[in-house]
Design a protein around this motif. Structure first.
Motif, PDB file in Angstrom:
ATOM      1  N   TYR A  49       0.780  -1.014   0.489  1.00 32.68           N
ATOM      2  CA  TYR A  49      -0.169   0.409   0.266  1.00 32.68           C
ATOM      3  C   TYR A  49       1.277   1.220  -0.510  1.00 32.68           C
ATOM      4  O   TYR A  49       0.729   2.447  -0.510  1.00 32.68           O
ATOM      5  CB  TYR A  49      -1.001   0.171   1.017  1.00 32.68           C
ATOM      6  CG  TYR A  49      -2.005   0.828   1.239  1.00 32.68           C
ATOM      7  CD1 TYR A  49      -2.687   1.860   1.025  1.00 32.68           C
ATOM      8  CD2 TYR A  49      -1.939   1.935   2.380  1.00 32.68           C
ATOM      9  CE1 TYR A  49      -3.287   3.144   0.691  1.00 32.68           C
ATOM     10  CE2 TYR A  49      -2.408   3.338   3.300  1.00 32.68           C
ATOM     11  CZ  TYR A  49      -3.083   3.470   1.923  1.00 32.68           C
ATOM     12  OH  TYR A  49      -3.897   4.442   2.212  1.00 32.68           O
ATOM     13  N   THR A  55       3.480   1.883  -1.285  1.00 31.31           N
ATOM     14  CA  THR A  55       4.450   1.754  -3.178  1.00 31.31           C
ATOM     15  C   THR A  55       3.215   2.483  -3.591  1.00 31.31           C
ATOM     16  O   THR A  55       3.716   3.131  -4.369  1.00 31.31           O
ATOM     17  CB  THR A  55       4.928   0.379  -3.260  1.00 31.31           C
ATOM     18  OG1 THR A  55       5.576  -0.129  -2.049  1.00 31.31           O
ATOM     19  CG2 THR A  55       5.491   0.789  -4.339  1.00 31.31           C
ATOM     20  N   ARG A  56       1.720   1.706  -3.615  1.00 32.92           N
ATOM     21  CA  ARG A  56       1.047   2.181  -4.108  1.00 32.92           C
ATOM     22  C   ARG A  56       0.897   3.887  -4.296  1.00 32.92           C
ATOM     23  O   ARG A  56       0.737   4.450  -5.170  1.00 32.92           O
ATOM     24  CB  ARG A  56      -0.257   1.738  -3.835  1.00 32.92           C
ATOM     25  CG  ARG A  56      -0.259   0.068  -4.789  1.00 32.92           C
ATOM     26  CD  ARG A  56      -1.186   0.099  -5.060  1.00 32.92           C
ATOM     27  NE  ARG A  56      -2.735  -0.390  -3.664  1.00 32.92           N
ATOM     28  CZ  ARG A  56      -2.663  -1.023  -2.594  1.00 32.92           C
ATOM     29  NH1 ARG A  56      -1.344  -2.562  -2.455  1.00 32.92           N
ATOM     30  NH2 ARG A  56      -3.909  -0.324  -1.544  1.00 32.92           N
ATOM     31  N   MET A  57       0.919   4.227  -3.298  1.00 36.33           N
ATOM     32  CA  MET A  57       0.780   5.399  -2.411  1.00 36.33           C
ATOM     33  C   MET A  57       1.604   6.342  -2.911  1.00 36.33           C
ATOM     34  O   MET A  57       1.726   7.731  -2.723  1.00 36.33           O
ATOM     35  CB  MET A  57       0.075   5.764  -0.915  1.00 36.33           C
ATOM     36  CG  MET A  57      -0.826   5.077  -0.393  1.00 36.33           C
ATOM     37  SD  MET A  57      -2.496   6.928  -1.960  1.00 36.33           S
ATOM     38  CE  MET A  57      -1.965   7.783  -0.919  1.00 36.33           C
ATOM     39  N   GLY A  58       2.712   5.680  -3.544  1.00 35.23           N
ATOM     40  CA  GLY A  58       4.104   6.830  -3.694  1.00 35.23           C
ATOM     41  C   GLY A  58       4.605   7.337  -2.850  1.00 35.23           C
ATOM     42  O   GLY A  58       5.714   7.899  -2.765  1.00 35.23           O
ATOM     43  N   ASP A  93       1.812  -0.240  -9.555  1.00 36.98           N
ATOM     44  CA  ASP A  93       1.037  -0.307  -7.893  1.00 36.98           C
ATOM     45  C   ASP A  93       0.681   1.017  -8.405  1.00 36.98           C
ATOM     46  O   ASP A  93      -0.231   0.763  -7.196  1.00 36.98           O
ATOM     47  CB  ASP A  93       2.398  -0.201  -7.324  1.00 36.98           C
ATOM     48  CG  ASP A  93       2.680  -1.651  -6.704  1.00 36.98           C
ATOM     49  OD1 ASP A  93       2.056  -2.157  -6.814  1.00 36.98           O
ATOM     50  OD2 ASP A  93       3.929  -1.213  -6.412  1.00 36.98           O
ATOM     51  N   GLY A  94       0.356   2.263  -8.927  1.00 38.25           N
ATOM     52  CA  GLY A  94      -0.604   2.708  -8.415  1.00 38.25           C
ATOM     53  C   GLY A  94      -2.153   2.805  -8.826  1.00 38.25           C
ATOM     54  O   GLY A  94      -2.662   3.554  -9.193  1.00 38.25           O
ATOM     55  N   VAL A 111      -4.702   4.362  -6.892  1.00 40.82           N
ATOM     56  CA  VAL A 111      -4.451   5.384  -6.158  1.00 40.82           C
ATOM     57  C   VAL A 111      -5.134   6.351  -6.986  1.00 40.82           C
ATOM     58  O   VAL A 111      -4.899   6.585  -7.689  1.00 40.82           O
ATOM     59  CB  VAL A 111      -2.813   5.446  -5.177  1.00 40.82           C
ATOM     60  CG1 VAL A 111      -2.976   6.558  -5.258  1.00 40.82           C
ATOM     61  CG2 VAL A 111      -2.452   4.211  -4.839  1.00 40.82           C
ATOM     62  N   PRO A 143      -1.174   9.838  -6.326  1.00 40.88           N
ATOM     63  CA  PRO A 143       0.211   9.047  -5.540  1.00 40.88           C
ATOM     64  C   PRO A 143       0.239  10.422  -4.450  1.00 40.88           C
ATOM     65  O   PRO A 143       0.339  11.304  -5.175  1.00 40.88           O
ATOM     66  CB  PRO A 143       0.963   8.268  -6.293  1.00 40.88           C
ATOM     67  CG  PRO A 143      -0.240   8.203  -7.639  1.00 40.88           C
ATOM     68  CD  PRO A 143      -1.606   9.290  -7.401  1.00 40.88           C
ATOM     69  N   THR A 146       2.422  13.627  -4.508  1.00 36.83           N
ATOM     70  CA  THR A 146       3.119  14.286  -5.513  1.00 36.83           C
ATOM     71  C   THR A 146       3.525  15.441  -4.850  1.00 36.83           C
ATOM     72  O   THR A 146       3.079  16.323  -4.154  1.00 36.83           O
ATOM     73  CB  THR A 146       1.848  14.437  -6.172  1.00 36.83           C
ATOM     74  OG1 THR A 146       1.061  13.624  -6.714  1.00 36.83           O
ATOM     75  CG2 THR A 146       2.707  15.387  -7.306  1.00 36.83           C
ATOM     76  N   GLY A 180      -1.816  14.668  -1.437  1.00 32.46           N
ATOM     77  CA  GLY A 180      -1.686  13.059  -2.057  1.00 32.46           C
ATOM     78  C   GLY A 180      -3.710  13.051  -1.365  1.00 32.46           C
ATOM     79  O   GLY A 180      -4.217  13.347  -0.085  1.00 32.46           O
ATOM     80  N   GLN A 237      -6.655   9.543  -1.213  1.00 33.35           N
ATOM     81  CA  GLN A 237      -7.044   8.137  -1.653  1.00 33.35           C
ATOM     82  C   GLN A 237      -8.719   8.069  -1.051  1.00 33.35           C
ATOM     83  O   GLN A 237      -9.228   9.031  -0.333  1.00 33.35           O
ATOM     84  CB  GLN A 237      -6.256   7.554  -1.090  1.00 33.35           C
ATOM     85  CG  GLN A 237      -6.281   6.060  -1.427  1.00 33.35           C
ATOM     86  CD  GLN A 237      -6.331   5.159  -2.761  1.00 33.35           C
ATOM     87  OE1 GLN A 237      -6.857   5.575  -3.058  1.00 33.35           O
ATOM     88  NE2 GLN A 237      -6.245   4.122  -3.035  1.00 33.35           N
TER      89      GLN A 237
END
Length: 314
Positions: A76, A78-81, A102-103, A106, A109, A111, A171, A173
């Motif tokens: 998670y 990783t997917r969220m950056g 991975d993103g 999301v 992500p 940024t 970010g 989500q």
């Protein structure tokens, strides 16, 4: 010498406050953030952890971050950056490896916002079709709300460039439920390590408040009374409009700056409208939570007009 900070199992706004206070107790020691037992994090908690790492980097020496032991939580992050962004703020231990696509799940992500081009990039990443799909299918919002959401996101990101004087992060989500609200929500986090509200307004407005001037007063002046650092009429009204939109949608907005936090608290949340004497932290940290709208009641069938009886035939 290293000062260990235990990252709470739930990394959110409450955890952020706890970690600021714990970091301050470490003095000049190098910080080690122990996130091995972390189970959940929202965008505010993730971006807050990045802000802590960058703020407490001393003489080029970064704090240490132990990543969660749970493979699901690591994936998670990783997917969220977060993992990609954390490289600039931490010496990482047991960091999960990024995987292809991975993103995909999301909304936005984490940024970095450093230039006007970064702001435009955020808006392009959340193109109108994707916003419309999210708000209409998952939150029950209208197309007009989707457009307003895009404008809101642009405003909060632009504020980093115009007011902070330092880079920041954003970010976003969605979650099926969030803390005390048992419905789908969008969680938006926008943070920077800049001048903060007190620093931004001090030159133009501190004298009129006298001894009352401080972080809480500056937040109250901007958040409630619409005070800005601009002399030009109409300038600096972005926060006022953001607050109005979030309130119309039944959402929550909270802004932390310095040693205080001010919030518009909806009926589904029990946070205090104003918190003071918090552990000091630079810049501004904004949390926005937008809940799904309740489903519209089914339309009532059209009333039928009873036919008048005709004449009786014998």
């Amino acid at each position: 010498m290293t000062h260990v900070i235990a990252v709470p199992p739930t990394l959110d706004s409450d955890a952020f406050d706890q970690m600021i206070a714990s970091a301050a107790e470490g003095g000049d020691a190098r910080l080690l953030f122990d996130g091995r037992h972390l189970r959940f994090a929202d965008p505010y908690g993730m971006v807050g952890l990045l802000a802590l790492g960058q703020h407490f980097t001393r003489d080029g020496v970064k704090p240490i971050l132990h990543f969660p032991q749970s493979p699901e939580v690591g994936s998670y992050f990783t997917r969220m950056g977060f993992v990609a962004a954390a490289d600039a703020a931490f010496e990482m231990v047991d960091a999960p490896r990024p995987r292809a696509n991975d993103g995909s799940s999301v909304l936005l992500p984490i940024t970095v916002i450093d230039t006007h081009e970064d702001v435009h990039g955020v808006i392009e990443a959340l193109n109108e079709h994707r916003i419309s799909t999210l708000l209409s299918e998952q939150l029950g919002y209208s197309r007009a709300d989707a457009i307003a959401f895009s404008m809101l996101l642009s405003e909060v990101s632009q504020n980093i460039i115009e007011h902070a004087g330092a880079p920041g992060w954003v970010g976003i989500q969605t979650y099926r439920r969030w803390r005390r609200i048992d419905k789908r929500v969008v969680v938006i986090a926008v943070m920077d390590l800049g001048t903060g509200f007190r620093g931004s307004l001090e030159r133009e407005h501190s004298s009129r408040f006298g001894d009352r001037w401080g972080d809480a007063t500056a937040l109250e002046a901007a958040f409630i009374h619409g005070v800005t650092r601009f002399r030009d009429p109409g300038r600096g009204q972005g926060l006022k409009q953001i607050r109005k939109k979030v309130g119309r949608w039944g959402g929550k907005i909270a802004i932390r700056s310095g040693t205080a936090r001010i919030s518009d608290v909806p009926d589904w949340d029990d946070s205090p409208p104003m918190a003071t004497e918090l552990a000091d932290f630079p810049g501004s940290q904004i949390l926005i939570v937008l809940p799904a709208k309740p489903p519209a009641p089914p339309a009532e069938p059209a009333a039928r007009t009873a036919a008048r009886p005709g004449p009786v035939r014998r």
